[in-house]
Enzyme design. Structure first.
Site, short mmCIF file in Angstrom:
data_model
loop_
_atom_site.label_atom_id
_atom_site.label_comp_id
_atom_site.label_asym_id
_atom_site.label_seq_id
_atom_site.Cartn_x
_atom_site.Cartn_y
_atom_site.Cartn_z
N ARG A 52 -22.45 32.17 -2.23
CA ARG A 52 -21.71 31.21 -3.06
C ARG A 52 -22.23 31.22 -4.50
O ARG A 52 -21.45 31.14 -5.46
CB ARG A 52 -21.79 29.80 -2.47
CG ARG A 52 -20.95 28.79 -3.22
CD ARG A 52 -20.88 27.45 -2.53
NE ARG A 52 -22.15 26.76 -2.53
CZ ARG A 52 -22.39 25.61 -1.90
NH1 ARG A 52 -21.42 25.02 -1.21
NH2 ARG A 52 -23.57 25.05 -1.93
N ARG A 100 -25.76 25.95 -31.00
CA ARG A 100 -24.53 25.43 -30.41
C ARG A 100 -23.29 26.10 -31.00
O ARG A 100 -23.06 26.05 -32.21
CB ARG A 100 -24.45 23.91 -30.62
CG ARG A 100 -23.27 23.28 -29.90
CD ARG A 100 -23.28 21.76 -30.03
NE ARG A 100 -22.13 21.20 -29.32
CZ ARG A 100 -20.90 21.14 -29.82
NH1 ARG A 100 -20.67 21.57 -31.04
NH2 ARG A 100 -19.91 20.64 -29.10
N LYS A 148 -19.48 26.01 -8.03
CA LYS A 148 -20.54 25.00 -8.01
C LYS A 148 -21.22 24.93 -9.37
O LYS A 148 -22.32 25.46 -9.58
CB LYS A 148 -21.54 25.31 -6.90
CG LYS A 148 -22.37 24.10 -6.50
CD LYS A 148 -22.99 24.27 -5.13
CE LYS A 148 -23.94 23.14 -4.77
NZ LYS A 148 -23.31 21.83 -4.63
N1 PDD Z 1 -23.46 18.78 -3.16
N2 PDD Z 1 -18.48 19.06 -2.33
C1 PDD Z 1 -19.17 18.79 -3.45
C2 PDD Z 1 -18.42 18.32 -4.64
C3 PDD Z 1 -20.58 18.93 -3.47
O1 PDD Z 1 -21.26 18.67 -4.60
C4 PDD Z 1 -21.25 19.36 -2.30
C5 PDD Z 1 -22.73 19.56 -2.26
C6 PDD Z 1 -20.49 19.64 -1.14
C7 PDD Z 1 -21.11 20.13 0.12
O2 PDD Z 1 -21.61 21.44 -0.02
P1 PDD Z 1 -22.84 21.94 0.84
O3 PDD Z 1 -22.50 21.70 2.26
O4 PDD Z 1 -22.93 23.37 0.50
O5 PDD Z 1 -24.06 21.15 0.42
C8 PDD Z 1 -19.10 19.48 -1.21
C9 PDD Z 1 -24.90 19.03 -3.28
C10 PDD Z 1 -25.66 18.68 -2.05
C11 PDD Z 1 -25.40 18.34 -4.53
O6 PDD Z 1 -24.69 18.42 -5.52
O7 PDD Z 1 -26.51 17.79 -4.52
#
Ligand code: PDD
Length: 290
Positions: A52, A100, A148
């Protein structure tokens, strides 16, 4: 024991770990991250997280700062140096530091790499775990929430709204009233036909959660039917069970959505089964790796 953080090649006391004010994550939220579960000092579902991460880097037109192996070494070292047995490791890679300017030149930039680790208390026994309340809010994020990125302001505001209302999470819904996901976790229900329902990945409107993926596999192993389809807030209110998943929340029973109690107000059988299966899986893989 003082905490140690990794920043651009150095392991430093947490209080002395800094990035520059011209860091692009600071000015433009121009970076990606991963949060990985640590059990018995080992990372859980490391491969899924690395795949990912590589995808996030690609989708943001960034350049990977080093090999996966080197990144894993940094995370292992950070876990070790913080003596984390059960907890989480956080890795952030951003485009780097330069005066920036919205436009970037990857060739002139060296990505910033930051890693921290901390201990967390693992969720309680599936038999005795309690449920949490969530609120619902309109999903006002951008169209690439499948990446992410550290660009998390709408998520942070949604989580804060939930906290202020005494809730654990905010479940977000799209323009059709269908649940997308939560501010920092994925959303699930058990429908009236006892099927496990969660939103599909197609459409880029949820983060492909690593825990989500694992739970789909564990459900299949436990004879629980999974349907990846959209479900509305209204359907969720009348569902048999509801829960959310994430690296830090595992499988967390949801027993109240806004003012509506879900099912009989207690964590349901399917939710408990999946939490137990997830804990067993995480223990098994980390023991094997030891
Ligand atoms: N967050 N959706 C969102 C918007 C998230 O930020 C997360 C994870 C998940 C779940 O993903 P995973 O199972 O891979 O942790 C779904 C992490 C934990 C965070 O931002 O701290």
């Amino acid at each position: 024991m003082s905490r140690i953080a990794y920043v651009n090649g150095r392991y430093l006391p947490h209080s002395a770990a800094h990035v520059h004010i011209d860091d692009r994550a600071h000015n433009f939220a121009d970076g990606v991250y991963e949060v990985i579960l640590v059990m018995a000092g080992r990372m859980v579902d490391e491969d899924g997280h690395m795949v990912r991460l590589a995808r996030s880097i690609r989708e943001l037109d960034m350049v990977a700062p080093m090999s996966d192996r080197a990144l894993i070494h940094i995370m292992d070292q950070t876990i070790l140096r913080n003596r984390v047995t059960d907890g989480m490791v956080y890795l952030q890679i951003n485009r780097g530091t330069s005066p920036r300017n919205h436009a970037y030149d990857n060739e002139a930039l060296t990505p910033t790499v930051v890693c921290t680790a901390k201990s967390v208390v693992l969720p309680s026994d599936p038999e005795t775990i309690g449920g949490v309340k969530v609120i619902t809010l309109s999903d006002n994020r951008w169209e690439r929430v499948d990446i992410k990125t550290v660009s998390l302001l709408p998520n942070a505001m949604a989580k804060t709204a939930a906290t202020r209302q005494g809730a654990y999470e905010a479940w977000l819904y799209d323009g059709d009233g269908n649940v997308t996901e939560c501010s920092s976790s994925n959303a699930w229900i058990v429908d009236l036909e006892d099927r496990l329902v969660t939103r599909p990945l197609a459409g880029n409107d949820i983060l492909p959660g690593i825990t989500r993926d694992r739970v789909i596999k564990l459900a299949a192993e436990n004879g629980i039917e999974v349907v990846e389809r959209a479900f509305s807030v209204e359907e969720a209110l009348g569902a048999r069970e509801a829960f959310l998943t994430s690296t830090t929340s595992f499988v967390k029973p949801v027993t109240q959505i806004d003012d509506t109690v879900i099912g009989n107000g207690q964590p349901g059988t399917t939710t408990r089964t999946l939490l137990a299966a997830y804990l067993a899986f995480a223990r098994e893989v980390t023991e094997q790796a030891a």
